[in-house]
Design a protein around this motif. Structure first.
Motif, short mmCIF file in Angstrom:
data_model
loop_
_atom_site.label_atom_id
_atom_site.label_comp_id
_atom_site.label_asym_id
_atom_site.label_seq_id
_atom_site.Cartn_x
_atom_site.Cartn_y
_atom_site.Cartn_z
N ARG A 114 1.65 9.18 -6.25
CA ARG A 114 1.70 10.62 -5.97
C ARG A 114 3.04 11.28 -6.32
O ARG A 114 3.17 12.50 -6.23
CB ARG A 114 1.35 10.88 -4.50
N THR A 115 4.04 10.51 -6.72
CA THR A 115 5.37 11.05 -6.94
C THR A 115 5.72 11.08 -8.43
O THR A 115 5.64 10.05 -9.09
CB THR A 115 6.42 10.21 -6.19
N PRO A 116 6.12 12.24 -8.95
CA PRO A 116 6.59 12.30 -10.35
C PRO A 116 8.01 11.71 -10.44
O PRO A 116 9.01 12.41 -10.27
CB PRO A 116 6.56 13.79 -10.67
N LEU A 117 8.08 10.43 -10.67
CA LEU A 117 9.35 9.70 -10.64
C LEU A 117 10.38 10.27 -11.60
O LEU A 117 11.57 10.32 -11.28
CB LEU A 117 9.12 8.22 -10.93
N ARG B 269 0.84 -1.21 0.00
CA ARG B 269 0.00 0.00 0.00
C ARG B 269 0.88 1.26 0.00
O ARG B 269 0.70 2.16 -0.82
CB ARG B 269 -0.95 0.03 1.19
N ALA B 270 1.84 1.32 0.90
CA ALA B 270 2.72 2.49 0.98
C ALA B 270 3.53 2.65 -0.30
O ALA B 270 3.72 3.77 -0.80
CB ALA B 270 3.64 2.38 2.19
N ALA B 271 4.00 1.55 -0.86
CA ALA B 271 4.79 1.61 -2.10
C ALA B 271 3.97 2.15 -3.26
O ALA B 271 4.40 3.07 -3.97
CB ALA B 271 5.34 0.23 -2.43
N PHE B 272 2.78 1.60 -3.46
CA PHE B 272 1.96 2.04 -4.59
C PHE B 272 1.39 3.44 -4.37
O PHE B 272 1.24 4.20 -5.33
CB PHE B 272 0.88 1.01 -4.90
#
Length: 150
Positions: A28-31, A20-23
């Motif tokens: 939410r993060t622009p990798l 859950r935390a990973a996905f």
């Protein structure tokens, strides 16, 4: 091993408490804007490695396996081929397991090759040996490391 679209990531959240935390982080993060290197998410339980790495021919890709971490690998800019074999079939040790690097290397060829395109992700568990970075060009890639013992 799991291969799927990032659009379907929520389907895998129940498989491990760290998913859950990973996905959520991936959503939410622009990798593509992150610098290469290690990015802490939840101390040593969950972190991200960003890298630009040259791809290589299938024959030069090295099989690896981890014990302490699950990998979620996400190619950002090009299609990457990744070799895969069940770990029990890897019998030709190239480098014994190094606890500090959480990696063992094998000379065995992959049993299968899997194409992973941008927008998709692949999950490798400790029982999955994998050979990343096969292909052409320079791969811009995100690898999330999730502690097995969450």
């Amino acid at each position: 091993m799991i291969l799927d679209s990032l659009d379907n990531a929520a389907l895998y959240v129940p498989m491990h408490p760290g998913f859950r935390a990973a996905f959520d982080y991936l959503r939410r993060t622009p990798l593509a804007n992150l610098s290469d290197g290690r990015h802490e998410i939840d101390a040593s339980r969950l972190y991200l490695i960003m890298a630009h790495s040259p791809c290589k021919a299938r024959q030069a890709a090295v099989m690896e396996a981890h014990r302490k971490y699950i990998d979620i690998q996400i190619p950002l800019n090009l299609r990457e081929e990744m070799g895969w074999s069940p770990l029990p079939l890897c019998r030709q040790t190239r480098q014994a397991y190094d606890e500090a690097k959480d990696a063992a290397l094998f000379a065995d060829p992959p049993q299968s090759w899997i194409a992973v395109a941008p927008g998709n992700f692949i999950v490798f568990f400790p029982n999955d040996a994998h050979a990343p970075l096969a292909g052409e060009g320079v791969s811009h890639k995100a690898v999330i490391k999730i502690a097995v013992d969450w």
